[in-house]
Design a protein around this motif. Structure first.
Motif, PDB file in Angstrom:
ATOM      1  N   SER A   1      -2.180  10.950   4.743  1.00 46.05           N
ATOM      2  CA  SER A   1      -1.621  10.174   3.637  1.00 46.05           C
ATOM      3  C   SER A   1      -0.932   8.926   4.177  1.00 46.05           C
ATOM      4  CB  SER A   1      -0.631  11.038   2.869  1.00 46.05           C
ATOM      5  OG  SER A   1       0.090  10.263   1.974  1.00 46.05           O
ATOM      6  N   ALA A   2      -0.173   9.110   5.244  1.00 47.22           N
ATOM      7  CA  ALA A   2       0.610   7.986   5.767  1.00 47.22           C
ATOM      8  C   ALA A   2      -0.264   6.912   6.415  1.00 47.22           C
ATOM      9  CB  ALA A   2       1.624   8.514   6.780  1.00 47.22           C
ATOM     10  N   VAL A   3      -1.236   7.340   7.197  1.00 45.40           N
ATOM     11  CA  VAL A   3      -2.060   6.351   7.898  1.00 45.40           C
ATOM     12  C   VAL A   3      -3.057   5.742   6.909  1.00 45.40           C
ATOM     13  CG1 VAL A   3      -3.772   6.032   9.702  1.00 45.40           C
ATOM     14  CG2 VAL A   3      -1.851   7.562  10.067  1.00 45.40           C
ATOM     15  N   GLY A   4      -2.918   4.465   6.673  1.00 45.98           N
ATOM     16  CA  GLY A   4      -3.802   3.836   5.693  1.00 45.98           C
ATOM     17  C   GLY A   4      -3.912   2.348   5.948  1.00 45.98           C
ATOM     18  N   LEU A   5      -4.255   1.630   4.880  1.00 42.60           N
ATOM     19  CA  LEU A   5      -4.445   0.190   5.046  1.00 42.60           C
ATOM     20  C   LEU A   5      -3.175  -0.484   5.576  1.00 42.60           C
ATOM     21  CD1 LEU A   5      -6.387  -0.387   1.723  1.00 42.60           C
ATOM     22  CD2 LEU A   5      -7.315  -0.062   4.012  1.00 42.60           C
ATOM     23  N   GLY A   6      -2.021   0.093   5.222  1.00 37.39           N
ATOM     24  CA  GLY A   6      -0.749  -0.469   5.678  1.00 37.39           C
ATOM     25  C   GLY A   6      -0.642  -0.497   7.199  1.00 37.39           C
ATOM     26  N   ASN A   7      -1.237   0.497   7.853  1.00 37.28           N
ATOM     27  CA  ASN A   7      -1.180   0.529   9.322  1.00 37.28           C
ATOM     28  C   ASN A   7      -2.132  -0.488   9.917  1.00 37.28           C
ATOM     29  OD1 ASN A   7      -0.580   3.188   8.165  1.00 37.28           O
ATOM     30  ND2 ASN A   7      -0.111   3.694  10.283  1.00 37.28           N
TER      31      ASN A   7
ATOM     32  N   PHE B   1       8.601   2.324   4.406  1.00 35.20           N
ATOM     33  CA  PHE B   1       8.493   3.070   3.156  1.00 35.20           C
ATOM     34  C   PHE B   1       7.053   3.178   2.689  1.00 35.20           C
ATOM     35  CE2 PHE B   1      10.750   4.402  -0.649  1.00 35.20           C
ATOM     36  CZ  PHE B   1      11.823   4.974  -0.022  1.00 35.20           C
ATOM     37  N   TYR B   2       6.380   2.028   2.692  1.00 35.45           N
ATOM     38  CA  TYR B   2       4.985   2.007   2.240  1.00 35.45           C
ATOM     39  C   TYR B   2       4.102   2.802   3.189  1.00 35.45           C
ATOM     40  CZ  TYR B   2       0.444   0.281   0.822  1.00 35.45           C
ATOM     41  OH  TYR B   2      -0.850   0.210   0.413  1.00 35.45           O
ATOM     42  N   SER B   3       4.320   2.573   4.465  1.00 35.93           N
ATOM     43  CA  SER B   3       3.439   3.175   5.452  1.00 35.93           C
ATOM     44  C   SER B   3       3.586   4.685   5.500  1.00 35.93           C
ATOM     45  CB  SER B   3       3.717   2.571   6.824  1.00 35.93           C
ATOM     46  OG  SER B   3       2.719   2.961   7.721  1.00 35.93           O
ATOM     47  N   LEU B   4       4.783   5.187   5.195  1.00 40.73           N
ATOM     48  CA  LEU B   4       4.961   6.642   5.234  1.00 40.73           C
ATOM     49  C   LEU B   4       4.634   7.283   3.877  1.00 40.73           C
ATOM     50  CD1 LEU B   4       8.263   6.846   7.317  1.00 40.73           C
ATOM     51  CD2 LEU B   4       5.946   7.296   8.113  1.00 40.73           C
ATOM     52  N   SER B   5       4.112   6.519   2.939  1.00 39.23           N
ATOM     53  CA  SER B   5       3.729   7.025   1.597  1.00 39.23           C
ATOM     54  C   SER B   5       4.895   7.690   0.880  1.00 39.23           C
ATOM     55  CB  SER B   5       2.629   8.086   1.676  1.00 39.23           C
ATOM     56  OG  SER B   5       1.554   7.645   2.400  1.00 39.23           O
ATOM     57  N   LEU B   6       6.072   7.070   0.951  1.00 44.27           N
ATOM     58  CA  LEU B   6       7.226   7.719   0.333  1.00 44.27           C
ATOM     59  C   LEU B   6       7.358   7.376  -1.138  1.00 44.27           C
ATOM     60  CD1 LEU B   6       9.717   7.147   3.279  1.00 44.27           C
ATOM     61  CD2 LEU B   6       8.438   9.214   2.717  1.00 44.27           C
ATOM     62  N   ALA B   7       8.025   8.248  -1.859  1.00 43.32           N
ATOM     63  CA  ALA B   7       8.366   8.042  -3.277  1.00 43.32           C
ATOM     64  C   ALA B   7       7.175   7.917  -4.200  1.00 43.32           C
ATOM     65  CB  ALA B   7       9.284   6.832  -3.449  1.00 43.32           C
ATOM     66  N   MET B   8       6.043   8.488  -3.835  1.00 45.30           N
ATOM     67  CA  MET B   8       4.893   8.434  -4.742  1.00 45.30           C
ATOM     68  C   MET B   8       4.440   9.830  -5.137  1.00 45.30           C
ATOM     69  SD  MET B   8       2.754   5.365  -3.209  1.00 45.30           S
ATOM     70  CE  MET B   8       3.515   4.354  -1.990  1.00 45.30           C
ATOM     71  N   GLY B   9       5.291  10.778  -4.893  1.00 43.20           N
ATOM     72  CA  GLY B   9       4.911  12.144  -5.246  1.00 43.20           C
ATOM     73  C   GLY B   9       3.874  12.744  -4.304  1.00 43.20           C
TER      74      GLY B   9
HETATM   75  N1  PHE Z   1       0.742   4.957   3.485  1.00 41.58           N
HETATM   76  C1  PHE Z   1      -0.446   4.288   3.125  1.00 41.58           C
HETATM   77  C2  PHE Z   1      -0.714   3.140   4.070  1.00 41.58           C
HETATM   78  O1  PHE Z   1      -0.117   2.982   5.084  1.00 41.58           O
HETATM   79  C3  PHE Z   1      -0.431   3.763   1.744  1.00 41.58           C
HETATM   80  C4  PHE Z   1      -0.234   4.820   0.755  1.00 41.58           C
HETATM   81  C5  PHE Z   1       0.724   4.718  -0.124  1.00 41.58           C
HETATM   82  C6  PHE Z   1      -0.994   5.938   0.746  1.00 41.58           C
HETATM   83  C7  PHE Z   1       0.942   5.726  -1.013  1.00 41.58           C
HETATM   84  C8  PHE Z   1      -0.792   6.943  -0.142  1.00 41.58           C
HETATM   85  C9  PHE Z   1       0.210   6.834  -0.999  1.00 41.58           C
HETATM   86  O2  PHE Z   1      -1.580   2.361   3.817  1.00 41.58           O
END
Ligand code: PHE
Length: 450
Positions: free
Chosen positions: A20-26, A221-229
């Protein structure tokens, strides 16, 4: 809730949450933030943000999810019946749904670029900017890719927690790591390796301003996928002996290491081609990089082909594991609260997201004229969910766990009912009561008035 799914193994838990955490943000955001904001100085600040703000919030989400074994909305309701705190849960599920609607559009682009690279369509000398704009602005192509991507996510979700999410994470995360390893090794051989790495790692503390610190918190915050349930829902499938603090630590570290490694892939490539600027976001990965891959490997096109195909595959896989974690909170909520089967709940989410996703995609092309407050639908979704609802959700989670929840309950969850010796409990409570909500509050106000 007797027949709720569960993760079957410790490694499955870590890989799913890290997925979940590793995504486009990384891949596209972190390296640029590092490059623009003082190199290694930013990495240090980011690491502090992950440890002192991100991890406490993540542990709090884990506490809420695992103590209730329920979807995020029900979880808040169970813990604080009849109170306004339930807004925290509603926020999580809503924001996951809305972010998901445009996340699949961008994910569809990554799928398109993977296919285009694989079929050798990205190797010709061409104007990549026009290529990207034509693709994104066209009516059907991006929609088709987004729908195909969505169906891939759907296929994983309907198989359930252990056979779907866990199995997919166990398959895709090692693949992702392998691809990163191959790409990092390839980038050693690039002419721009030394320049790229020193751009990334040279600590320049003169660039560190309050706003750089704020972007580090936002990025964490975004990268760790926080606060989105997402993590809260995943935690509801954790077993009673999952060590919450250790899991949060592993996820935070994996996410940070992967982000740094992506910098080791992107910057050597960018610095191998003179005159190319390392800009941010879609421009970097969909316009600059195809051009760079093409030129950097001009002499050995086959390596360029492999490098670029693996890179887009990496991007797509990272988006896929994140997208799965955005689908799950909404599906779990509908399944458990509306009393429909998991399969039907998943179809409802998939269908709803496809409809809104199509609208988001078209808003980049033929519907671009329909704007609200100067933003097309795609940007509007991004602005409302990421910039407004998300930080508010983060603050609610901190205040809820730090101030509202019974301290004994939190202690019991974090120590697995006294079975683990956790020495940092008091520090965790201090961070979640004071440091994290204040830091998030400051970013929120800063972003709103920027
Ligand atoms: N954490 C993800 C990223 O780094 C983005 C993301 C946000 C994924 C919310 C799932 C939920 O790109």
């Amino acid at each position: 809730m007797a027949n709720r799914g569960n993760f079957g193994s410790k490694i499955g838990v870590v890989l799913a949450a890290a997925g979940s955490a590793v995504g486009l943000g990384n891949v596209w955001r972190f390296p640029t933030e590092v490059g623009n904001n003082g190199g290694a100085a930013f990495i240090l600040i980011y690491l502090a943000c992950v440890i002192f703000i991100g991890m406490p919030v993540m542990i709090s989400e884990f506490v809420i999810g695992r103590s209730t074994h329920a979807n995020t909305i029900t979880a808040f309701r169970k813990l604080a019946p009849g109170s306004w705190w339930r807004i925290g849960g509603i926020e999580g599920v809503f924001v996951a749904f809305f972010i998901f609607c445009y996340y699949i559009v961008v994910s569809g682009w990554t799928l398109h670029y993977t296919v285009a690279s694989l079929t050798n369509h990205l190797s010709a000398d061409q104007d990549y900017k026009a290529y990207f704009q034509n693709f994104v602005g066209s009516t059907w192509e991006p929609v088709v890719y987004a729908v195909v991507f969505m169906l891939m996510v759907h296929f994983v979700i309907v198989r359930g927690v252990e056979r779907g999410i866990e199995k997919a994470s166990k398959l895709m995360m090692p693949m992702l790591l392998l691809i990163i390893a191959v790409l990092v090794i390839c980038s050693f051989s690039m002419s721009g390796f030394t320049d790229g790495v020193s751009f990334l790692l040279r600590p320049d503390f003169s660039k560190v301003t309050p706003s750089v610190v704020l972007s580090a918190v936002g990025q964490a915050f975004y990268s760790l996928s926080l606060a989105m349930g997402c993590l809260c829902t995943y935690a509801s499938y954790f077993s009673p002996n999952t060590n919450l603090m250790k899991t949060a630590f592993s996820v935070g570290m994996i996410d940070t290491c992967i982000a740094v490694l992506c910098g080791f892939i992107i910057f050597p490539a960018v610095f191998s081609v003179p005159g190319v600027e390392a800009n941010e976001g879609p421009g970097l990965v969909f316009i600059t990089l195809p051009h760079v891959f093409n030129i950097a490997f001009h002499n050995v096109p086959i390596i360029g082909y492999v490098f670029s195909t693996l890179f887009y595959l990496l991007l797509m896989l990272s988006a896929l594991t994140s997208a799965i974690s955005l689908h799950e909170p909404v599906t779990a909520y509908i399944h458990e609260e509306w009393h429909v089967s998991r399969r039907r709940a998943a179809w409802m989410v998939t269908f709803g997201c496809i409809l809104l996703g199509i609208a988001c995609s078209l808003s980049m092309g033929i519907w671009n004229d329909y704007q609200i407050a100067g933003l097309c639908l795609f940007d509007l979704f991004d602005f409302i969910s990421a910039k407004i609802i998300l930080p508010l959700g983060g603050i609610i989670i901190c205040l809820f766990v730090g101030w509202r929840l019974d301290r004994q309950l939190v202690y019991a969850e974090v120590t697995n009912h006294g079975n683990l010796r956790i020495r940092l409990f008091r520090l965790y409570i201090f961070l979640v009561r004071w440091v994290a909500p204040l830091a998030i509050g400051i970013i929120f106000i800063d972003q709103l008035f920027r």
